[in-house]
Design an enzyme around this catalytic site. Sequence first.
Site, PDB file in Angstrom:
ATOM      1  N   GLU A 123       1.208  -1.264  -0.203  1.00  0.00           N
ATOM      2  CA  GLU A 123      -0.024   0.154   0.113  1.00  0.00           C
ATOM      3  C   GLU A 123       0.974   1.783   0.160  1.00  0.00           C
ATOM      4  OE1 GLU A 123      -3.016   0.757   3.649  1.00  0.00           O
ATOM      5  OE2 GLU A 123      -2.547   2.209   3.158  1.00  0.00           O
ATOM      6  N   ARG A 176       1.428  10.387   0.550  1.00  0.00           N
ATOM      7  CA  ARG A 176       1.349  11.240   0.965  1.00  0.00           C
ATOM      8  C   ARG A 176       2.952  12.325   0.956  1.00  0.00           C
ATOM      9  NH1 ARG A 176       1.462   7.815   6.677  1.00  0.00           N
ATOM     10  NH2 ARG A 176      -1.017   6.724   6.160  1.00  0.00           N
ATOM     11  N   LYS A 218     -10.943  -0.260   7.228  1.00  0.00           N
ATOM     12  CA  LYS A 218     -10.022   0.375   7.889  1.00  0.00           C
ATOM     13  C   LYS A 218      -9.724   0.577   9.050  1.00  0.00           C
ATOM     14  CE  LYS A 218      -5.798   3.031   7.338  1.00  0.00           C
ATOM     15  NZ  LYS A 218      -4.831   2.907   6.358  1.00  0.00           N
TER      16      LYS A 218
HETATM   17  C1  3PG Z   1      -1.544   3.883   7.592  1.00  0.00           C
HETATM   18  O1  3PG Z   1      -1.869   5.332   7.231  1.00  0.00           O
HETATM   19  O2  3PG Z   1      -2.175   3.207   7.910  1.00  0.00           O
HETATM   20  C2  3PG Z   1      -0.519   4.034   9.551  1.00  0.00           C
HETATM   21  O3  3PG Z   1       0.337   5.712   9.358  1.00  0.00           O
HETATM   22  C3  3PG Z   1       0.122   2.793   9.749  1.00  0.00           C
HETATM   23  O4  3PG Z   1       0.410   3.196  10.602  1.00  0.00           O
HETATM   24  P1  3PG Z   1       2.179   2.388  11.420  1.00  0.00           P
HETATM   25  O5  3PG Z   1       2.759   3.570  10.982  1.00  0.00           O
HETATM   26  O6  3PG Z   1       1.344   3.065  12.979  1.00  0.00           O
HETATM   27  O7  3PG Z   1       1.675   1.126  11.552  1.00  0.00           O
END
Ligand code: 3PG
Length: 216
Positions: free
Chosen positions: A42, A46, A130
């Site tokens: 994924e 960003r 999600k």
């Molecule tokens: C996302 O967008 O799913 C999160 O930023 C992932 O979260 P994590 O960096 O705490 O794993």
Amino acid sequence: MNTFIFDRFHAIGVIPVLEIDSAAHAVPTAEALSAGGLPIAEVTLRTEAGLDSIRNIARSLPDTLVGAGTVVNLKQAQEARDAGAQFLVSPGMAEDVVLWAQKNTIPILAGAVTPTEIMRGLNLGLTLFKFFPSETMGGLKAIQAVSDPFPQVRFIPTGGVRFENLADYLRMEKVHAVGGSWMAKRSLIAEGRFDEIRRLAEEARRLVETQRQSLE
Ligand code: 3PG
């Protein structure tokens, strides 16, 4: 609908969430993840390099399932699809994005944490959400509590999921798969530490397999 891709999420168990600063790092990162047993990425939008990263992975690695993360508006959804994204992930519930994805038959994983958000998603025909940011929102306890009125709903928690709590998440019936960045952190990608990414992916994948065997 979207059964094939969502079944793949479950089968792989862990969806790496990537922030890539240079599109040149996209293919080696996805190759390392795939070599470690996670043929899925994924790629979040960003960073400036997000779309090109998706394009590079889609072109070079046909066996890797590549999707776009942090899709918050229609323009990004369209650009991601055009770049070769096979699925979209949104941190929240943007109805126009969900409807567009459905019309264009591209699977979408939209975020829902509260009963109201889940009901909005259900009304759009979604049953997989999600759950973000999971640990901050209460983690497994919150998922269990919010699932009670919605037995048909499953979640992909992300945000604070790590190797250390992965087994607890995978054990839960309502958890379809998890997402996280811990096996391919932004800094590991930027520093080109692909062997380490492969090692962390392998470690995660091994835990998924052990967990699944113990549930059989
Ligand atoms: C996302 O967008 O799913 C999160 O930023 C992932 O979260 P994590 O960096 O705490 O794993």
